[in-house]
Design an enzyme around this catalytic site. Structure first.
Site, short mmCIF file in Angstrom:
data_model
loop_
_atom_site.label_atom_id
_atom_site.label_comp_id
_atom_site.label_asym_id
_atom_site.label_seq_id
_atom_site.Cartn_x
_atom_site.Cartn_y
_atom_site.Cartn_z
N GLY A 12 0.93 -1.16 -0.09
CA GLY A 12 -0.01 0.08 0.13
C GLY A 12 0.88 1.32 0.15
O GLY A 12 2.11 1.17 -0.19
N CYS A 13 0.18 2.22 0.35
CA CYS A 13 0.97 3.69 0.33
C CYS A 13 2.29 3.60 1.22
O CYS A 13 2.04 3.13 2.25
CB CYS A 13 0.11 4.76 0.90
SG CYS A 13 0.70 6.29 0.86
#
Length: 163
Positions: A12-13
């Site tokens: 993810g981020c």
């Protein structure tokens, strides 16, 4: 220092992952960047196939690869394909970038432990990809949540250890 090692993961981020890993025991440094993509010198605006990931430099006398992966599987959802929170696309995939056969064996072992635990609603879809190169992201992404404490993150510790 011969005890310092590096690990490369994506989930993810990269901001949220970096923010949590930076304070783990034995972690000496974190950098956010791009892994596993199609172009050299990727940027936030141009990183086809790259995952947003982190480089973790750790002291192997304090922590180990297995413990880092255990935490990785507790702080993001490894059962969603190309998605974490509001972030969608292959840039946000769950991936471990393998540097050698020992790392692959440990990753396989930890994935089995996580799957067998039944804590997540589905099976782990984390890909094991060969490490080729880590491209450091732009300065404004480094330590983003330290600089912007109210910034977006979908990462948090969901469970105690799987080990």
């Amino acid at each position: 220092m011969e005890n310092l090692k590096k690990a490369y993961i994506a989930g993810g981020c990269f901001w949220g992952m970096e923010d949590l890993f930076r304070v783990r025991p034995g972690v000496k440094d974190t950098e956010v960047g791009y892994l596993g993509g199609q172009n050299d010198n990727p940027t936030y605006q141009n990183h086809p196939g790259h995952a947003e990931g982190i480089e973790i430099t750790y002291d192997s006398t304090v922590t180990n690869y297995k413990e880092l992966l255990d935490y990785f599987f507790r702080m993001h959802d490894p059962t969603t394909v190309d998605r974490q929170g509001n972030d969608k696309g292959s840039s946000y995939r769950s991936a471990i970038f393998i540097q050698n056969e020992d790392e692959k064996q440990i990753a396989d072992e930890v994935i089995k432990i996580v799957d067998d635990s039944g804590k997540w609603p589905g099976e782990v879809v984390t890909t094991l990809e060969p490490f080729t190169k880590f491209w450091v992201a732009e300065d404004y992404h480094q330590d983003y949540l330290v600089k912007n404490p109210n910034g977006y993150t979908c990462h948090f510790e969901r469970f105690g250890t799987f080990l």
